[in-house]
Motif scaffolding. Structure first.
Motif, PDB file in Angstrom:
ATOM      1  N   UNK A  72      21.867  21.498  51.625  1.00 35.44           N
ATOM      2  CA  UNK A  72      23.178  20.838  51.536  1.00 35.44           C
ATOM      3  C   UNK A  72      24.331  21.826  51.725  1.00 35.44           C
ATOM      4  N   UNK A  73      24.048  23.134  51.711  1.00 36.38           N
ATOM      5  CA  UNK A  73      25.101  24.139  51.922  1.00 36.38           C
ATOM      6  C   UNK A  73      25.402  24.189  53.415  1.00 36.38           C
ATOM      7  N   UNK A  74      26.571  23.733  53.797  1.00 33.49           N
ATOM      8  CA  UNK A  74      26.864  23.481  55.206  1.00 33.49           C
ATOM      9  C   UNK A  74      26.867  24.733  56.080  1.00 33.49           C
ATOM     10  N   UNK A  75      27.148  25.904  55.509  1.00 28.84           N
ATOM     11  CA  UNK A  75      27.238  27.115  56.330  1.00 28.84           C
ATOM     12  C   UNK A  75      25.896  27.780  56.584  1.00 28.84           C
ATOM     13  N   UNK A  76      24.820  27.253  56.014  1.00 25.43           N
ATOM     14  CA  UNK A  76      23.486  27.759  56.341  1.00 25.43           C
ATOM     15  C   UNK A  76      23.056  27.159  57.673  1.00 25.43           C
ATOM     16  N   UNK A  77      22.705  28.007  58.615  1.00 24.27           N
ATOM     17  CA  UNK A  77      22.333  27.544  59.955  1.00 24.27           C
ATOM     18  C   UNK A  77      20.824  27.490  60.175  1.00 24.27           C
ATOM     19  N   UNK A  78      20.059  28.206  59.336  1.00 26.06           N
ATOM     20  CA  UNK A  78      18.615  28.250  59.568  1.00 26.06           C
ATOM     21  C   UNK A  78      17.848  28.510  58.281  1.00 26.06           C
ATOM     22  N   UNK A  79      16.740  27.813  58.129  1.00 26.29           N
ATOM     23  CA  UNK A  79      15.766  28.088  57.073  1.00 26.29           C
ATOM     24  C   UNK A  79      14.578  28.794  57.700  1.00 26.29           C
ATOM     25  N   UNK A  80      14.203  29.917  57.105  1.00 18.15           N
ATOM     26  CA  UNK A  80      13.023  30.639  57.569  1.00 18.15           C
ATOM     27  C   UNK A  80      11.914  30.407  56.553  1.00 18.15           C
ATOM     28  N   UNK A  81      10.848  29.729  56.971  1.00 26.25           N
ATOM     29  CA  UNK A  81       9.803  29.313  56.039  1.00 26.25           C
ATOM     30  C   UNK A  81       8.432  29.847  56.454  1.00 26.25           C
ATOM     31  N   UNK A  82       7.645  30.172  55.438  1.00 28.91           N
ATOM     32  CA  UNK A  82       6.297  30.685  55.665  1.00 28.91           C
ATOM     33  C   UNK A  82       5.327  29.999  54.694  1.00 28.91           C
ATOM     34  N   UNK A  83       5.354  30.431  53.433  1.00 29.65           N
ATOM     35  CA  UNK A  83       4.381  29.943  52.452  1.00 29.65           C
ATOM     36  C   UNK A  83       4.433  28.436  52.242  1.00 29.65           C
ATOM     37  N   UNK A  84       5.648  27.881  52.206  1.00 30.59           N
ATOM     38  CA  UNK A  84       5.775  26.438  51.984  1.00 30.59           C
ATOM     39  C   UNK A  84       5.097  25.643  53.088  1.00 30.59           C
ATOM     40  N   UNK A  85       5.248  26.083  54.327  1.00 31.89           N
ATOM     41  CA  UNK A  85       4.625  25.395  55.445  1.00 31.89           C
ATOM     42  C   UNK A  85       3.103  25.448  55.352  1.00 31.89           C
ATOM     43  N   UNK A  86       2.594  26.617  54.974  1.00 32.94           N
ATOM     44  CA  UNK A  86       1.142  26.755  54.857  1.00 32.94           C
ATOM     45  C   UNK A  86       0.617  25.862  53.737  1.00 32.94           C
ATOM     46  N   UNK A  87       1.328  25.836  52.601  1.00 27.53           N
ATOM     47  CA  UNK A  87       0.907  24.995  51.479  1.00 27.53           C
ATOM     48  C   UNK A  87       0.893  23.525  51.877  1.00 27.53           C
ATOM     49  N   UNK A  88       1.934  23.080  52.569  1.00 28.14           N
ATOM     50  CA  UNK A  88       1.993  21.681  52.992  1.00 28.14           C
ATOM     51  C   UNK A  88       0.953  21.374  54.062  1.00 28.14           C
ATOM     52  N   UNK A  89       0.669  22.354  54.918  1.00 21.52           N
ATOM     53  CA  UNK A  89      -0.297  22.102  55.990  1.00 21.52           C
ATOM     54  C   UNK A  89      -1.706  21.888  55.446  1.00 21.52           C
TER      55      UNK A  89
END
Length: 256
Positions: free
Chosen positions: A211-228
């Motif tokens: 929701x923080x408008x000035x963030x342009x990108x999320x860099x994800x690793x562990x969360x994606x693996x856990x969800x996968x």
């Protein structure tokens, strides 16, 4: 609009670093990083990243070249400042590099740049990459000193370390960490930088920070693996991308 049309809202950067560790366990012949990259992009990833150091270069060099040439969107190679890596980058197809620090605790991971102790070395490294036409970003702490130093490097994109927020022991610490991160984002944007964030986020933290408008990108690793593990690689990326977009759209609808 579908999630692939929302890139102007918030980018999702997908790390292949955990996949490399899995590949080392089960054998390279069973695991094609380029296929995972293409599947990720088809599912909505805007950037693919991979960390390589001197010890892993021999086993990943071919993958780096393939990813650099075939990525539909942006492929970012994460590297620590070292003469070995500089020599390899000078002759590679890589066009985007995120400068990090080698982790003293774990060779398979990296840490934030120490811009106070190693500024001259980092500056020389960055300048040579930029002269080669390589676009450089940096992984830094959300502190005024780090932001001022990276601005001096003329780096226009940063990735802020959010571990203080993720690892906060209670609400008070979490609120303090979030305030520091928000101040850092404002500082970076005020200097003309594009801001991404990184951390071992859970789903609720991703939705809150999106929701923080000035963030342009999320860099994800562990969360994606856990969800996968539960939903599959493509579905995990598609679901998280949709969650990011929804959170940002809701923020805009609320007047944020």
């Amino acid at each position: 609009m579908n999630i692939h049309q929302q890139r102007q809202l918030l980018d999702l950067s997908v790390s292949l670093n955990s996949m490399v560790q899995v590949r080392e366990k089960i054998g390279a012949q069973f695991f094609d990083l380029s296929s995972f990259s293409l599947l990720a992009e088809e599912a909505g990833a805007d950037c693919i990243s991979l960390y390589v150091d001197e010890s892993s270069w021999s086993s990943l060099a071919l993958n780096v070249e393939v990813l650099a040439r075939q990525a539909i969107n942006t492929f970012t190679l994460e590297v620590a400042v070292a003469d070995f890596m500089l020599e390899r980058l000078m002759t590679s197809a890589v066009k985007h590099v995120c400068v990090v620090a080698a982790s003293a605790a774990d060779a398979a991971h990296y840490a934030v740049l120490d811009l106070e102790q190693n500024f001259s070395q980092i500056q020389s490294f960055v300048k040579q990459l930029q002269a080669r036409g390589i676009y450089v970003s940096a992984f830094i702490s959300p502190t005024p000193a780090a932001i001022a130093a990276v601005a001096e490097l003329r780096v226009s994109r940063v990735r802020l370390d959010c571990s203080s927020y993720v690892e906060a022991a209670d609400d008070s610490q979490r609120t303090h960490a979030l305030a520091q991160i928000q101040t850092a984002i404002t500082n970076c944007v005020g200097r003309g930088m594009v801001v991404g964030i990184e951390g071992k986020f859970d789903s609720a933290q991703v939705q809150a920070l999106a929701t923080i408008s000035d963030i342009s990108q999320f860099h994800l690793n562990e969360l994606l693996v856990a969800h996968s593990l539960q939903f599959g690689w493509e579905s995990a990326i598609r679901n998280i991308k949709a969650s990011l977009v929804k959170s940002r759209l809701n923020r805009r609808a609320d007047g944020g």
